[in-house]
Motif scaffolding. Structure first.
Motif, PDB file in Angstrom:
ATOM      1  N   ILE A  29       0.847  -1.194   0.000  1.00 58.27           N
ATOM      2  CA  ILE A  29       0.000   0.000   0.000  1.00 58.27           C
ATOM      3  C   ILE A  29       0.879   1.240   0.000  1.00 58.27           C
ATOM      4  CG2 ILE A  29      -1.725   1.304   1.298  1.00 58.27           C
ATOM      5  CD1 ILE A  29      -2.727  -1.360   2.385  1.00 58.27           C
ATOM      6  N   HIS A  30       0.528   2.195  -0.857  1.00 60.17           N
ATOM      7  CA  HIS A  30       1.299   3.424  -0.929  1.00 60.17           C
ATOM      8  C   HIS A  30       0.386   4.549  -1.409  1.00 60.17           C
ATOM      9  CE1 HIS A  30       1.306   1.783  -5.007  1.00 60.17           C
ATOM     10  NE2 HIS A  30       1.489   3.038  -5.427  1.00 60.17           N
ATOM     11  N   SER A  31       0.801   5.766  -1.224  1.00 58.63           N
ATOM     12  CA  SER A  31       0.034   6.931  -1.667  1.00 58.63           C
ATOM     13  C   SER A  31       0.265   7.154  -3.154  1.00 58.63           C
ATOM     14  CB  SER A  31       0.455   8.188  -0.888  1.00 58.63           C
ATOM     15  OG  SER A  31       0.166   8.033   0.484  1.00 58.63           O
ATOM     16  N   LEU A  32      -0.793   7.547  -3.840  1.00 59.52           N
ATOM     17  CA  LEU A  32      -0.671   7.872  -5.254  1.00 59.52           C
ATOM     18  C   LEU A  32       0.023   9.217  -5.415  1.00 59.52           C
ATOM     19  CD1 LEU A  32      -4.240   6.915  -6.537  1.00 59.52           C
ATOM     20  CD2 LEU A  32      -2.153   5.587  -6.821  1.00 59.52           C
ATOM     21  N   ALA A  50      -3.207  10.848  -9.236  1.00 55.40           N
ATOM     22  CA  ALA A  50      -4.503  11.090  -8.585  1.00 55.40           C
ATOM     23  C   ALA A  50      -5.341  12.057  -9.416  1.00 55.40           C
ATOM     24  CB  ALA A  50      -4.282  11.645  -7.182  1.00 55.40           C
ATOM     25  N   ASN A  51      -4.716  13.080  -9.962  1.00 55.04           N
ATOM     26  CA  ASN A  51      -5.436  14.035 -10.793  1.00 55.04           C
ATOM     27  C   ASN A  51      -5.936  13.391 -12.076  1.00 55.04           C
ATOM     28  OD1 ASN A  51      -5.320  16.271  -9.136  1.00 55.04           O
ATOM     29  ND2 ASN A  51      -3.333  16.935  -9.921  1.00 55.04           N
ATOM     30  N   GLN A  52      -5.113  12.505 -12.656  1.00 53.57           N
ATOM     31  CA  GLN A  52      -5.526  11.863 -13.896  1.00 53.57           C
ATOM     32  C   GLN A  52      -6.660  10.869 -13.660  1.00 53.57           C
ATOM     33  OE1 GLN A  52      -1.807  10.356 -15.462  1.00 53.57           O
ATOM     34  NE2 GLN A  52      -1.579  12.139 -16.802  1.00 53.57           N
ATOM     35  N   ILE A  53      -6.662  10.230 -12.492  1.00 55.44           N
ATOM     36  CA  ILE A  53      -7.790   9.363 -12.143  1.00 55.44           C
ATOM     37  C   ILE A  53      -9.056  10.198 -11.979  1.00 55.44           C
ATOM     38  CG2 ILE A  53      -8.731   7.848 -10.364  1.00 55.44           C
ATOM     39  CD1 ILE A  53      -5.880   6.834  -9.899  1.00 55.44           C
ATOM     40  N   ALA A  54      -8.927  11.328 -11.290  1.00 60.65           N
ATOM     41  CA  ALA A  54     -10.068  12.235 -11.142  1.00 60.65           C
ATOM     42  C   ALA A  54     -10.522  12.758 -12.500  1.00 60.65           C
ATOM     43  CB  ALA A  54      -9.702  13.400 -10.229  1.00 60.65           C
TER      44      ALA A  54
END
Length: 606
Positions: A4-7, A12-16
């Motif tokens: 587990i790690h932070s994006l 994260a912006n591209q997923i949004a």
């Protein structure tokens, strides 16, 4: 599986962005909604390459403070909500704080803004999708904001390959602008594509100007064939325009519904509108409308979907009932006098409603043919009850004759005029003040009978008459079971059926009004309707469908010769009957040819 790690912020912006930015049209929607929330009164949109190459949106809104500019391109940063209370009563169009950050992550974005009247105090923020580093520098700019988006999806080729042709993408983008322009008459919009102006919509600050904007976006035929809506009840308000039933579409492509200024597509709303058109719209056709619902923001959740196209009402039943009852009554109240409108083009006037360009209301006046009005008073207490009128029929489908009034220069013609003749036993030819009226006598009488049956059913129930000799009909076992299961429905309709065997039924009593009809065929049709509609929880819809079938059997048929008084009686009944512009199946019942149109047909005056 990895740990587990932070994006990363970029990922994260591209997923949004995948939720918010589907295509160029999505970019325009988000940016223009921000402009509207900023109080803009003019928004100019310039597009190149269908929006993939470039989208430039410029507004004259309040602008962004220079210190806040870097935050404008950050995720979860917004000026529109502060607390949970704000989220539960959203009154703005965009509030998630993801749009600009998402757009910047998949494009090359430049945002110029100025929150003051000093044009030299403008600032510019630039960001490219790869690094998301925001560079801010001074730049001349008038008060307001300009968002310039270039090379959409340049760094996400997987997304870019799913885009359609330039024309298709621009069509989607143009549709978004049209919806926003319909939502805000107080804002001027312009849209250009590859240097060519496509839309130029000035502020619509009057009813006439609003109608012009609607006509520009939806077509002049729509605004010429609508009923104006303006209703309020229990904190709910509904306004706008709905197309008459005979102005329908093969697809649901002319339907705009707004909740507190936000365009939405909602199943509950669609169902309520569909129900309002249920017995007046031709099978397989779709109504056209531009409607605006106002409701307390606390009673509607607009945070259901990232694109905010869907909403959830706190009291969905109340909203549904309000929409249905308002539209159902508005469509029912249209009469021939309201629909007659002079037109320079050949167009069935049963499809047209006359709108006053100053008030937006449907005209209620009768046509002038002298001084005295002969328009029937629909609400008159002297009008006989539906059952009384129907019972005066001397034979199957016979109309109650009335004397033909003498015409003089001092009197006014009824909206549908006076009968001249009958054509091929199918159509009635009538003369009114505007010219020639053609009436489909079966379709018109079918609607009249249907409305009377509905009224009788609602007020006193349908009377029945026992047969001296019960009539036996051969049916299937399934139909016998249907007759048993829906016995109460048949009794309520004045039909008493009794199973005689596993494959036969006895008709013991029939509706008094339809005693001369083909009862065997009527029973078969009713059983067929019951089999198609299903269980008893749809009784309301079943009864209307069955009453419609009964009305069809009880109406005058083709090749039936009518006298002039009988024809005039039918014309007067059409004028006094709700929804008389179309039969039970949604077909037009009458049409008008004006003298101007007749002159054109015969090249008179040339």
């Amino acid at each position: 599986m990895a740990r587990i790690h932070s994006l990363s912020p970029q990922l994260a912006n591209q997923i949004a962005a995948g939720e918010v930015v589907e295509r160029p049209a999505s970019v325009v929607k988000e940016v223009v909604e921000n402009s509207l929330d900023a109080g803009a009164t003019r928004i100019d949109i310039e597009v190149e390459g269908g929006g993939v190459k470039r989208i430039r949106v410029r507004d004259n809104g309040q602008g962004i403070e220079s210190d806040d500019l870097p935050l404008a391109l950050a995720r979860h940063a917004t000026s529109k909500i502060v607390s949970l209370d704000d989220l539960e009563a959203v009154s703005s169009l965009g509030f998630r704080g993801e749009a600009l950050a998402s757009i910047a992550s998949v494009s090359r974005l430049a945002l110029s803004t100025n929150a003051s009247s000093d044009a030299s105090a403008g600032v510019l923020a630039e960001s490219e999708g790869r690094d998301q580093v925001v560079a801010v520098r001074p730049t001349p700019h008038p008060q307001g904001t300009t968002v310039d988006v270039r090379d959409l999806f340049f760094n996400t080729p997987a997304r870019r390959k799913f885009l359609r042709t330039e024309k298709t993408e621009f069509n989607h983008l143009e549709e978004v602008v049209k919806r926003l322009a319909l939502a805000r008459f107080d804002v001027a919009f312009s849209l250009s594509h590859n240097g060519r102006v496509v839309l130029n919509l000035p502020v619509a600050d009057s009813t006439a100007a609003q109608q012009r904007r609607v006509a520009t976006i939806c077509g002049p035929a729509f605004i010429d064939q609508v009923v104006h809506i303006d209703s309020e009840r229990s904190g709910l308000g509904l306004s706008g325009w709905v197309g008459l039933p005979t102005f329908s579409r093969s697809q649901a492509d002319l339907q705009y519904f707004f909740v507190n200024g936000r365009v939405i597509r909602d199943k509950l709303v669609a169902h309520a509108i569909k129900q309002a058109y249920r017995d007046v719209l031709y099978h397989g056709r779709h109504p056209a409308f531009v409607l605006y619902l106002t409701i307390n923001p606390a009673l509607v959740d607009v945070n259901v979907h990232p694109t905010k196209h869907e909403v959830r009402f706190r009291d969905s039943r109340e909203v549904h009932n309000f929409l249905f009852s308002t539209l159902h009554r508005a469509l029912a109240d249209v009469r021939p006098a309201d629909q007659l409108v002079s037109s320079e083009r050949f167009q069935p006037l049963a499809e047209g409603g006359h709108l006053d360009t100053h008030t937006g209301e449907v005209s209620q006046g009768a046509l002038s043919w002298g001084g005295m009005s002969h328009r029937p008073d629909v609400g008159s207490s002297n009008r006989p009850s539906p059952l009384a009128v129907q019972s005066q029929m001397s034979s199957y489908g016979r109309l109650h004759p009335v004397p033909l009034p003498e015409q003089s220069s001092e009197e006014e013609a009824p909206p549908l005029g006076y009968a001249l003749a009958q054509l091929q036993g199918i159509y009635i030819l009538s003369e009114n003040a505007q010219g020639l009226v053609l009436v489909d006598m079966h379709a018109a009488h079918e609607r009249i009978t249907y409305e009377r049956l509905k009224e009788a059913d609602a007020s006193e129930g349908v009377r029945s008459q026992p047969l001296l000799v019960p009539q036996a009909i051969a049916v299937s076992q399934k139909e016998v079971e249907l007759a048993r299961e829906h016995e109460a429905v048949f009794v309520g309709l004045g039909l008493q059926l009794e199973p005689a065997s596993e494959e036969s039924l006895l008709i013991r009593s029939v509706p008094t009004l339809l005693r001369s009809a083909d009862m065997e065929q009527l029973v078969r049709d009713v059983l067929s309707d019951l089999a198609e509609y299903g269980q008893s929880d749809r009784i309301a819809a079943e009864r209307e469908a069955i009453l419609s079938t009964m009305a069809c059997h009880g109406s005058v048929r083709a090749n039936r010769s009518l006298t002039i008084p009988e024809m005039n009686a039918l014309l007067r009944d059409i004028e006094a009957t709700e929804r008389a512009g179309q039969c039970n199946h949604g077909r037009p019942t009458w049409t008008q040819l004006s003298l101007t149109e007749l002159d054109k047909l015969f090249l008179r005056g040339r």
